[in-house]
Design a protein around this motif. Sequence first.
Motif, PDB file in Angstrom:
ATOM      1  N   LYS A  14       1.295  -1.124  -0.131  1.00 30.02           N
ATOM      2  CA  LYS A  14      -0.500   0.198  -0.164  1.00 30.02           C
ATOM      3  C   LYS A  14       0.696   1.286  -0.069  1.00 30.02           C
ATOM      4  O   LYS A  14       1.888   1.203   0.860  1.00 30.02           O
ATOM      5  N   MET A  15       0.063   2.411  -0.682  1.00 32.26           N
ATOM      6  CA  MET A  15       1.297   3.800  -0.873  1.00 32.26           C
ATOM      7  C   MET A  15       0.608   4.337   0.514  1.00 32.26           C
ATOM      8  O   MET A  15      -0.702   3.968   0.584  1.00 32.26           O
ATOM      9  N   LYS A  16       0.865   5.242   0.499  1.00 36.41           N
ATOM     10  CA  LYS A  16       0.297   6.405   1.335  1.00 36.41           C
ATOM     11  C   LYS A  16      -0.972   7.258   1.199  1.00 36.41           C
ATOM     12  O   LYS A  16      -1.693   6.464  -0.244  1.00 36.41           O
ATOM     13  N   THR A  22       3.929  13.867   2.981  1.00 37.27           N
ATOM     14  CA  THR A  22       5.144  13.137   2.146  1.00 37.27           C
ATOM     15  C   THR A  22       5.827  11.899   2.894  1.00 37.27           C
ATOM     16  O   THR A  22       5.850  12.232   4.042  1.00 37.27           O
ATOM     17  N   SER A  23       6.248  11.658   2.409  1.00 31.02           N
ATOM     18  CA  SER A  23       6.593  10.154   3.273  1.00 31.02           C
ATOM     19  C   SER A  23       8.474   9.566   2.808  1.00 31.02           C
ATOM     20  O   SER A  23       9.529   8.913   3.953  1.00 31.02           O
ATOM     21  N   SER A  24       9.437  11.722   2.743  1.00 34.64           N
ATOM     22  CA  SER A  24      10.338  11.680   2.608  1.00 34.64           C
ATOM     23  C   SER A  24      10.566  11.906   4.298  1.00 34.64           C
ATOM     24  O   SER A  24      10.634  12.488   4.338  1.00 34.64           O
ATOM     25  N   LYS A  30      13.663  16.785   9.474  1.00 37.35           N
ATOM     26  CA  LYS A  30      13.515  18.713   9.568  1.00 37.35           C
ATOM     27  C   LYS A  30      12.582  18.487  10.241  1.00 37.35           C
ATOM     28  O   LYS A  30      12.274  19.866  11.462  1.00 37.35           O
ATOM     29  N   ALA A  31      11.191  18.291  10.072  1.00 35.56           N
ATOM     30  CA  ALA A  31       9.811  18.889  10.553  1.00 35.56           C
ATOM     31  C   ALA A  31      10.056  18.481  11.822  1.00 35.56           C
ATOM     32  O   ALA A  31       9.626  19.425  13.006  1.00 35.56           O
TER      33      ALA A  31
END
Length: 118
Positions: A14-16, A22-24, A30-31
């Motif tokens: 499954k993808m997001k 973001t999935s990065s 950073k967040a």
Amino acid sequence: WDVFAHCTARGLVKMKFSKDVTSSRRKNRKAHFTAPSNVRRVIMSSALSSELRTKYNVRSLPIRKDDEVSVSRGTYKGREGKVLQVYRKKYVIYIERITREKANGATVQVGIHPSKVM
């Protein structure tokens, strides 16, 4: 279909769900590390004990000074005490009687992540 999927060697993955999130790894780190104090408060939440969970019908709450907690993971597992300080900048809490001795003999508080207490 909001969910995109693709085939891999392990089968269907499954993808997001939301294209707005973001999935990065880079962006998520950073967040996390540049989060303002009000966001850190929510990140620094702790699970409630089973009695409190049934009483208040809530799974976790942001940790506060003077909360009674017990450590559920790590070297200090099983130790209980009162929260002395919530150090948002370092993402840790300091609990009474959880200290260690430095090489010069001074005792210092040991920081514990709120997700590892109950």
